[in-house]
Design a protein around this motif. Structure first.
Motif, PDB file in Angstrom:
ATOM      1  N   PRO A  25       0.755  -1.224  -0.060  1.00 16.93           N
ATOM      2  CA  PRO A  25      -0.074  -0.079  -0.085  1.00 16.93           C
ATOM      3  C   PRO A  25       0.816   1.187  -0.006  1.00 16.93           C
ATOM      4  O   PRO A  25       0.337   2.346  -0.496  1.00 16.93           O
ATOM      5  N   PHE A  26       2.182   1.319   0.311  1.00 16.51           N
ATOM      6  CA  PHE A  26       2.817   2.343   0.462  1.00 16.51           C
ATOM      7  C   PHE A  26       4.067   2.476  -0.602  1.00 16.51           C
ATOM      8  O   PHE A  26       5.030   3.230  -0.545  1.00 16.51           O
ATOM      9  N   HIS A  27       3.862   1.451  -1.480  1.00 12.93           N
ATOM     10  CA  HIS A  27       4.884   1.282  -2.593  1.00 12.93           C
ATOM     11  C   HIS A  27       6.400   1.201  -2.045  1.00 12.93           C
ATOM     12  O   HIS A  27       7.308   1.746  -2.447  1.00 12.93           O
ATOM     13  N   LEU A  28       6.539   0.265  -1.011  1.00  9.24           N
ATOM     14  CA  LEU A  28       7.714   0.215  -0.231  1.00  9.24           C
ATOM     15  C   LEU A  28       8.403  -1.228  -0.950  1.00  9.24           C
ATOM     16  O   LEU A  28       7.428  -1.738  -1.492  1.00  9.24           O
ATOM     17  N   ILE A  29       9.501  -1.553  -0.396  1.00 14.46           N
ATOM     18  CA  ILE A  29       9.979  -2.752  -1.134  1.00 14.46           C
ATOM     19  C   ILE A  29      10.745  -3.354   0.133  1.00 14.46           C
ATOM     20  O   ILE A  29      11.159  -2.618   1.329  1.00 14.46           O
ATOM     21  N   ASN A  30      10.749  -4.809   0.360  1.00 19.79           N
ATOM     22  CA  ASN A  30      11.534  -5.550   1.174  1.00 19.79           C
ATOM     23  C   ASN A  30      12.967  -5.853   0.270  1.00 19.79           C
ATOM     24  O   ASN A  30      13.067  -5.395  -0.703  1.00 19.79           O
ATOM     25  N   GLY A  31      13.741  -6.873   0.914  1.00 16.32           N
ATOM     26  CA  GLY A  31      14.733  -7.151   0.159  1.00 16.32           C
ATOM     27  C   GLY A  31      14.949  -8.323  -0.624  1.00 16.32           C
ATOM     28  O   GLY A  31      13.698  -8.900  -0.932  1.00 16.32           O
ATOM     29  N   GLY A  32      16.010  -8.884  -1.072  1.00 16.21           N
ATOM     30  CA  GLY A  32      16.041  -9.952  -1.815  1.00 16.21           C
ATOM     31  C   GLY A  32      15.219  -9.892  -3.092  1.00 16.21           C
ATOM     32  O   GLY A  32      15.097  -8.901  -3.832  1.00 16.21           O
ATOM     33  N   ILE A  33      14.846 -11.308  -3.715  1.00 16.48           N
ATOM     34  CA  ILE A  33      14.160 -11.226  -4.954  1.00 16.48           C
ATOM     35  C   ILE A  33      12.755 -10.629  -4.845  1.00 16.48           C
ATOM     36  O   ILE A  33      12.243 -10.035  -5.676  1.00 16.48           O
ATOM     37  N   VAL A 140      29.149 -17.193   8.249  1.00 16.32           N
ATOM     38  CA  VAL A 140      28.658 -16.002   8.670  1.00 16.32           C
ATOM     39  C   VAL A 140      27.149 -16.411   8.747  1.00 16.32           C
ATOM     40  O   VAL A 140      26.565 -16.922   7.948  1.00 16.32           O
ATOM     41  N   ASN A 141      26.546 -15.732   9.844  1.00 17.29           N
ATOM     42  CA  ASN A 141      25.021 -15.978  10.025  1.00 17.29           C
ATOM     43  C   ASN A 141      24.398 -15.472   8.856  1.00 17.29           C
ATOM     44  O   ASN A 141      24.624 -14.361   8.322  1.00 17.29           O
ATOM     45  N   VAL A 142      23.082 -16.321   8.505  1.00 19.30           N
ATOM     46  CA  VAL A 142      22.414 -16.125   7.245  1.00 19.30           C
ATOM     47  C   VAL A 142      21.698 -14.508   7.382  1.00 19.30           C
ATOM     48  O   VAL A 142      21.545 -14.140   6.287  1.00 19.30           O
ATOM     49  N   GLY A 143      21.290 -14.448   8.398  1.00 20.68           N
ATOM     50  CA  GLY A 143      20.394 -13.072   8.447  1.00 20.68           C
ATOM     51  C   GLY A 143      21.321 -11.871   8.195  1.00 20.68           C
ATOM     52  O   GLY A 143      20.990 -10.968   7.722  1.00 20.68           O
ATOM     53  N   VAL A 144      22.673 -11.847   8.669  1.00 23.03           N
ATOM     54  CA  VAL A 144      23.508 -10.890   8.415  1.00 23.03           C
ATOM     55  C   VAL A 144      23.830 -10.714   6.918  1.00 23.03           C
ATOM     56  O   VAL A 144      23.857  -9.588   6.526  1.00 23.03           O
ATOM     57  N   ILE A 145      24.155 -11.689   6.192  1.00 21.66           N
ATOM     58  CA  ILE A 145      24.367 -11.912   4.704  1.00 21.66           C
ATOM     59  C   ILE A 145      23.021 -11.112   3.948  1.00 21.66           C
ATOM     60  O   ILE A 145      23.373 -10.491   3.175  1.00 21.66           O
ATOM     61  N   MET A 146      21.770 -11.545   4.568  1.00 22.95           N
ATOM     62  CA  MET A 146      20.628 -11.106   3.808  1.00 22.95           C
ATOM     63  C   MET A 146      20.426  -9.610   4.066  1.00 22.95           C
ATOM     64  O   MET A 146      20.190  -8.812   3.012  1.00 22.95           O
ATOM     65  N   VAL A 147      21.001  -8.976   5.204  1.00 25.00           N
ATOM     66  CA  VAL A 147      20.838  -7.390   5.435  1.00 25.00           C
ATOM     67  C   VAL A 147      21.799  -6.804   4.381  1.00 25.00           C
ATOM     68  O   VAL A 147      21.265  -5.843   3.884  1.00 25.00           O
ATOM     69  N   VAL A 148      22.924  -7.329   4.048  1.00 20.75           N
ATOM     70  CA  VAL A 148      23.796  -6.718   3.181  1.00 20.75           C
ATOM     71  C   VAL A 148      23.123  -6.675   1.972  1.00 20.75           C
ATOM     72  O   VAL A 148      23.365  -5.651   1.181  1.00 20.75           O
ATOM     73  N   ILE A 149      22.731  -7.804   1.465  1.00 21.13           N
ATOM     74  CA  ILE A 149      22.302  -7.992   0.229  1.00 21.13           C
ATOM     75  C   ILE A 149      21.064  -7.030  -0.106  1.00 21.13           C
ATOM     76  O   ILE A 149      21.007  -6.336  -1.176  1.00 21.13           O
ATOM     77  N   ASP A 150      20.034  -7.226   0.884  1.00 19.31           N
ATOM     78  CA  ASP A 150      18.959  -6.199   0.894  1.00 19.31           C
ATOM     79  C   ASP A 150      19.208  -4.798   0.901  1.00 19.31           C
ATOM     80  O   ASP A 150      18.374  -4.182   0.319  1.00 19.31           O
ATOM     81  N   ALA A 151      20.168  -4.207   1.654  1.00 19.59           N
ATOM     82  CA  ALA A 151      20.395  -2.764   1.505  1.00 19.59           C
ATOM     83  C   ALA A 151      20.840  -2.362   0.289  1.00 19.59           C
ATOM     84  O   ALA A 151      20.486  -1.345  -0.182  1.00 19.59           O
ATOM     85  N   ILE A 152      21.620  -3.152  -0.539  1.00 19.24           N
ATOM     86  CA  ILE A 152      22.151  -2.906  -1.935  1.00 19.24           C
ATOM     87  C   ILE A 152      20.739  -2.762  -2.621  1.00 19.24           C
ATOM     88  O   ILE A 152      20.922  -1.926  -3.477  1.00 19.24           O
ATOM     89  N   ILE A 153      19.750  -3.655  -2.647  1.00 16.53           N
ATOM     90  CA  ILE A 153      18.738  -3.571  -3.394  1.00 16.53           C
ATOM     91  C   ILE A 153      17.960  -2.625  -3.161  1.00 16.53           C
ATOM     92  O   ILE A 153      17.310  -1.975  -4.023  1.00 16.53           O
TER      93      ILE A 153
END
Length: 194
Positions: A25-33, A140-153
């Motif tokens: 509804p707010f045209h936001l995005i989350n991370g990953g694909i 490396v914890n999977v959550g940490v890796i996800m945050v880095v990838i998601d921030a780039i997206i």
């Protein structure tokens, strides 16, 4: 197998409700694909769930070569997650909350859905599967890796859409990443024996 399907069903439903009820509804995005699929929806009007499944194909081809178990769990997770995103589209606009509340509720729901699936070695799709494989190799914890990838997206989305509201998406990925780290860190004895 039934337990795995129940976990995928629960996780996918949480993700679908979080995205459609609180993020779209707010045209936001989350991370990953998921995030890339939402970006393509906002820019060209693509269907987010279908785009999500299609974008996962190259990642799964890579995963199949490196870890067939992750591949099979991931394919089921991605297809069901993509279908739930499409099935739950009617939720878009049904919940009327201020943007910050919507971001928090949506992120918590997505984070629980993603975290529960990752804890059981099931990827809800794409970047999460890539993050699981990287975590397995790098420790490396999977959550940490996800945050880095998601921030780039998200920063890419901010650059392309030039909408300052996308900065709220950084809060979404932080909450999703934190919940994924917490849920995957506190494993039961049963999880270790699988």
């Amino acid at each position: 197998m039934l337990k795995k399907l129940a976990i995928i069903g629960f996780g996918s439903t949480m993700i679908g409700v979080g995205i459609n009820g609180f993020i779209l509804p707010f045209h936001l995005i989350n991370g990953g694909i998921f995030g890339i699929s939402l970006l393509l929806k906002y820019i060209w009007g693509f269907k987010a769930g279908i785009t999500f499944i299609l974008l996962n194909i190259p990642v799964y081809m890579f995963a199949y070569k490196s870890d067939p178990v992750y591949f099979f769990n991931g394919v089921i997770g991605a297809i069901i997650s993509g279908m739930m995103i499409e099935l739950l589209i009617p939720l878009n606009g049904t919940v009327q909350l201020p943007i910050i509340s919507s971001v928090i509720f949506g992120a918590v729901m997505i984070g629980i859905g993603v975290g529960v699936m990752l804890r059981n070695h099931i990827s809800p799709g794409g970047m999460d599967l890539l993050a699981l494989l990287i975590a397995k190799w790098s420790k490396v914890n999977v959550g940490v890796i996800m945050v880095v990838i998601d921030a780039i997206i998200i920063l890419t989305g901010l650059f392309l859409l030039k909408d300052p509201r996308l900065l709220y998406s950084l809060l979404i990925i932080s909450i999703v990443g934190l919940l994924a780290v917490l849920i995957t860190s506190f494993r039961s004895e049963e999880a270790f024996t699988k």
